[in-house]
Design an enzyme around this catalytic site. Structure first.
Site, PDB file in Angstrom:
ATOM      1  N   PRO A   1       0.813  -1.213   0.000  1.00 26.90           N
ATOM      2  CA  PRO A   1       0.000   0.000   0.000  1.00 26.90           C
ATOM      3  C   PRO A   1       0.854   1.274   0.000  1.00 26.90           C
ATOM      4  O   PRO A   1       1.650   1.496   0.899  1.00 26.90           O
ATOM      5  CB  PRO A   1      -0.836  -0.106   1.276  1.00 26.90           C
ATOM      6  CG  PRO A   1      -0.412  -1.332   1.969  1.00 26.90           C
ATOM      7  CD  PRO A   1       0.674  -1.992   1.217  1.00 26.90           C
ATOM      8  N   GLU A   2       0.686   2.076  -1.047  1.00 28.46           N
ATOM      9  CA  GLU A   2       1.257   3.418  -1.097  1.00 28.46           C
ATOM     10  C   GLU A   2       0.080   4.389  -1.041  1.00 28.46           C
ATOM     11  O   GLU A   2      -1.044   3.960  -0.785  1.00 28.46           O
ATOM     12  CB  GLU A   2       2.081   3.578  -2.390  1.00 28.46           C
ATOM     13  CG  GLU A   2       3.167   2.511  -2.519  1.00 28.46           C
ATOM     14  CD  GLU A   2       3.963   2.582  -3.818  1.00 28.46           C
ATOM     15  OE1 GLU A   2       4.108   3.683  -4.364  1.00 28.46           O
ATOM     16  OE2 GLU A   2       4.430   1.529  -4.274  1.00 28.46           O
TER      17      GLU A   2
ATOM     18  N   LYS B   1       1.188   7.483   3.899  1.00 31.19           N
ATOM     19  CA  LYS B   1       0.658   6.117   3.947  1.00 31.19           C
ATOM     20  C   LYS B   1       0.033   5.779   5.295  1.00 31.19           C
ATOM     21  O   LYS B   1      -0.314   4.636   5.552  1.00 31.19           O
ATOM     22  CB  LYS B   1       1.789   5.120   3.639  1.00 31.19           C
ATOM     23  CG  LYS B   1       2.491   5.388   2.318  1.00 31.19           C
ATOM     24  CD  LYS B   1       3.762   4.586   2.173  1.00 31.19           C
ATOM     25  CE  LYS B   1       4.578   5.079   0.975  1.00 31.19           C
ATOM     26  NZ  LYS B   1       5.897   4.447   0.890  1.00 31.19           N
TER      27      LYS B   1
ATOM     28  N   HIS C   1      -3.912 -14.745   9.342  1.00 28.36           N
ATOM     29  CA  HIS C   1      -3.114 -13.529   9.350  1.00 28.36           C
ATOM     30  C   HIS C   1      -3.818 -12.369  10.064  1.00 28.36           C
ATOM     31  O   HIS C   1      -3.321 -11.249  10.066  1.00 28.36           O
ATOM     32  CB  HIS C   1      -2.773 -13.108   7.914  1.00 28.36           C
ATOM     33  CG  HIS C   1      -2.036 -14.170   7.154  1.00 28.36           C
ATOM     34  ND1 HIS C   1      -0.837 -14.690   7.605  1.00 28.36           N
ATOM     35  CD2 HIS C   1      -2.332 -14.819   6.007  1.00 28.36           C
ATOM     36  CE1 HIS C   1      -0.417 -15.615   6.741  1.00 28.36           C
ATOM     37  NE2 HIS C   1      -1.312 -15.728   5.779  1.00 28.36           N
TER      38      HIS C   1
ATOM     39  N   ARG D   1       3.032 -10.339   6.944  1.00 32.14           N
ATOM     40  CA  ARG D   1       4.404 -10.229   7.410  1.00 32.14           C
ATOM     41  C   ARG D   1       4.566  -9.445   8.708  1.00 32.14           C
ATOM     42  O   ARG D   1       5.690  -9.291   9.193  1.00 32.14           O
ATOM     43  CB  ARG D   1       5.259  -9.632   6.294  1.00 32.14           C
ATOM     44  CG  ARG D   1       5.493 -10.685   5.233  1.00 32.14           C
ATOM     45  CD  ARG D   1       6.024 -10.117   3.968  1.00 32.14           C
ATOM     46  NE  ARG D   1       7.330  -9.545   4.129  1.00 32.14           N
ATOM     47  CZ  ARG D   1       8.006  -8.983   3.137  1.00 32.14           C
ATOM     48  NH1 ARG D   1       7.484  -8.920   1.949  1.00 32.14           N
ATOM     49  NH2 ARG D   1       9.188  -8.496   3.350  1.00 32.14           N
TER      50      ARG D   1
ATOM     51  N   ARG E   1      16.856   0.047  -3.580  1.00 30.83           N
ATOM     52  CA  ARG E   1      15.616  -0.632  -3.991  1.00 30.83           C
ATOM     53  C   ARG E   1      15.742  -1.086  -5.437  1.00 30.83           C
ATOM     54  O   ARG E   1      16.389  -0.422  -6.251  1.00 30.83           O
ATOM     55  CB  ARG E   1      14.414   0.319  -3.877  1.00 30.83           C
ATOM     56  CG  ARG E   1      14.041   0.663  -2.468  1.00 30.83           C
ATOM     57  CD  ARG E   1      13.411  -0.529  -1.753  1.00 30.83           C
ATOM     58  NE  ARG E   1      13.391  -0.317  -0.312  1.00 30.83           N
ATOM     59  CZ  ARG E   1      13.633  -1.271   0.576  1.00 30.83           C
ATOM     60  NH1 ARG E   1      13.921  -2.481   0.198  1.00 30.83           N
ATOM     61  NH2 ARG E   1      13.591  -1.019   1.854  1.00 30.83           N
TER      62      ARG E   1
END
Length: 280
Positions: free
Chosen positions: A2-3, A58, A92, A111, A262
């Site tokens: 998500p950005e 964000k 999750h 995660r 990156r």
DNA sequence: CTTCTTGTTACTGA
DNA sequence: ATCAGTAACAAGAA
């Protein structure tokens, strides 16, 4: 991942659904996801009301009625906020927030890098002030952007990802913005002339606006607050397109390289290093 | 098995 | 002060 466009899509979805609703119960399954003591977290939310859903970069910001405190939610890489009329817990699921009308907000995170935290005004301001200007802020004008770049010498890609400069861009949109602007991500900020800076500014606005219109990019994990995938994926021109022919010049193959720590995708032909260096 | 993935922070050294 | 580079975090995919 998500950005800004994904987080904004979730914000708008949730604003419609949960503003004014009363929280009656909170259940926590992954205590790593909660940055308060669990008792405090539950106590602050239980019997409280959400009065607004805001966002900076964000970061999602839920305003709480009784205490004027705020629930902050950052999804980091694999976080999801899904709103359902019925419970749809999975392995999750980190926490569930139950509302009086029977609906439920699910915080899922494969995660477990994302977090939820209830903060007072002072802590909220500290966190907010640490972020640069939000891309959708009316004050994010070309003049403001030019000012931010003044006396900066770093790499273009690093600047776009730096949340203290401008808040909201991640790895996907950084590459897409550079491609649209026809700028090499490794360009030094102080090498950009006025025209290139203007093109860059317009590209940021256009990519972000278009991505919001299509409700974000689902590459692996992202879904909106209704559990639906984003449709901007089919507009991606360089992200994860390495090995494919560039959609612009139609002959050069998209490269993948490490920049600013990156993985970065770009077209060597269309995104020139310097002006006048476009090989034909 | 190893390597890569990504948002953010912390730390190192230039 | 500013910038580059890397590790850390976690879990899954390739």
């Amino acid at each position: 991942m998500p950005e800004l466009p994904e987080v904004e899509t979730i914000r708008k979805d949730l604003e419609k659904e949960i503003v004014g609703k009363k929280i009656i119960r909170v259940e926590i399954f992954q205590k790593k996801s909660i940055k308060n003591s669990l008792n405090k977290f539950k106590k602050e939310l239980k019997n409280n009301f959400i009065t607004s859903v805001q966002r900076k970069g964000k970061l999602l910001i839920f305003e709480l009625k009784k205490t004027k405190k705020h629930l902050l939610v950052h999804l980091r890489m694999t976080g999801q906020l899904i709103y359902n009329k019925k419970e749809k817990k999975n392995e999750h699921t980190g926490a569930l927030i139950y509302f009086k009308d029977g609906s439920i907000l699910h915080f899922n995170d494969i995660r477990r890098f994302g977090y939820m935290k209830v903060v007072d005004q002072k802590e909220k301001n500290k966190i907010i002030d640490n972020l640069g200007i939000d891309l959708l802020d009316k004050k994010f004008t070309f003049g403001k952007f030019k000012n931010l770049l003044k006396n900066r010498n770093g790499m273009l890609k690093a600047m776009l990802l730096n949340q203290k400069m401008i808040a909201g861009i991640g790895n996907i949109y950084a590459d897409e913005i550079c491609f649209l602007a026809k700028l090499n991500p490794s360009r030094k900020i102080d090498s950009l002339d006025d025209k290139e800076t203007k093109t860059l500014y317009n590209s940021i606005r256009n990519i972000i606006r278009l991505a919001i219109k299509h409700r974000g990019t689902t590459f692996s994990n992202y879904v909106d607050a209704m559990g639906q995938k984003g449709k901007f994926s089919k507009f991606l021109k360089v992200y994860k397109k390495e090995g494919q022919k560039c959609s612009c010049c139609k002959k050069t193959v998209i490269e993948k390289a490490k920049m600013a720590g990156r993985s970065t995708r770009y077209c060597k032909n269309c995104q020139r290093q310097k002006r006048g260096n476009l090989s034909k």
